[in-house]
Design an enzyme around this catalytic site. Sequence first.
Site, PDB file in Angstrom:
ATOM      1  N   ASP A  64       0.191   3.432   2.258  1.00  0.00           N
ATOM      2  CA  ASP A  64       0.713   4.087   3.986  1.00  0.00           C
ATOM      3  C   ASP A  64      -0.789   4.594   3.681  1.00  0.00           C
ATOM      4  O   ASP A  64      -2.414   4.623   2.800  1.00  0.00           O
ATOM      5  CB  ASP A  64       1.837   4.942   4.369  1.00  0.00           C
ATOM      6  CG  ASP A  64       1.642   4.867   5.733  1.00  0.00           C
ATOM      7  OD1 ASP A  64       1.059   4.163   6.139  1.00  0.00           O
ATOM      8  OD2 ASP A  64       2.262   5.964   6.287  1.00  0.00           O
TER       9      ASP A  64
ATOM     10  N   ASP B   2       0.740  -1.593  -0.053  1.00  0.00           N
ATOM     11  CA  ASP B   2      -0.005  -0.295   0.222  1.00  0.00           C
ATOM     12  C   ASP B   2       0.850   1.283  -0.029  1.00  0.00           C
ATOM     13  O   ASP B   2       1.809   1.422   0.165  1.00  0.00           O
ATOM     14  CB  ASP B   2      -0.277   0.164   1.714  1.00  0.00           C
ATOM     15  CG  ASP B   2       0.237  -0.212   2.355  1.00  0.00           C
ATOM     16  OD1 ASP B   2       0.194   0.889   2.811  1.00  0.00           O
ATOM     17  OD2 ASP B   2      -0.165  -1.315   3.253  1.00  0.00           O
TER      18      ASP B   2
END
Length: 292
Positions: A211, A209
């Site tokens: 973040d 991802d």
Amino acid sequence: MAKAVIGIIGGSGVYDLPGLENLREERVDTPWGEPSDALRFGTLGGREAVFLPRHGRGHRLSPSGINYRANIAALKQAGVTDLVSISACGSYRAELYPGFFVLVDQFVDRTAGRESSFFGNGCVAHVSMAQPIAPLLQHRLAEAAKAEDIAHRIGGTYLCMEGPQFSSRAESLTYKAAGYDVVGMTAMPEAKLAREAEISYATVAMVTDFDCWHAEHDHVDVAAVIKVVHANAGRAAALIARLIRDFPENHEPCPAGSDRALDNALITAPAARDPAFMARLGLIGARVLGQT
């Protein structure tokens, strides 16, 4: 030269290592307690490997609840010379997208309250962490990633946060501005303990991802992470299988000195060392302390 034994610590989503032959499991106890799970021993292409799921099967252990000392001590007892850590991470850079693998070479430790050393009162030691990754092991990981056509980059800084919560946006933007590359919750104190145990260590950061700094992407959550983790797990298995098959029979001396980290690290005078503490160290300091 010592025979090479490859250790694999599997992070989120990596709870097994497919392809191992002659598989057996062993519950190991250490002077530091029990590791996260049973060790799984096997071979691949004639090379010996030992696998340990960092969070335990079923992901029972939180990043802060892992007994990192027991994990590293158990792998040391199993004869591991070269240790690869697989970790799910968030990314601070647009080019390090979900599914990308970063072969990091530096760490920043922002954890708190974790037992981060085998040494302490009774026998003090200070190992160097200037170059925390074993360069030859990192190179072999890069060669394996290239052979398996896995998108990867050599080099990067891993920011290890305490967790278990994900970052606030302010934290994410701060660490991105500092120039860090990925964020995770488990590389520390694992890397420090591996260095104290004189095990050559390298980390594969599997990006899941962005973040929460990236305005065009949703905030990170478990569902989104798990979706990418499942896709990454297959690539991680292929990477490790290739690494094991192509690994040299004998452990290669580490240019960074990771396998000789205690040579000049002990500062407590022999007469002042606590015998009970020394007995607990066991195999960790055996090479320089003359213990068996």
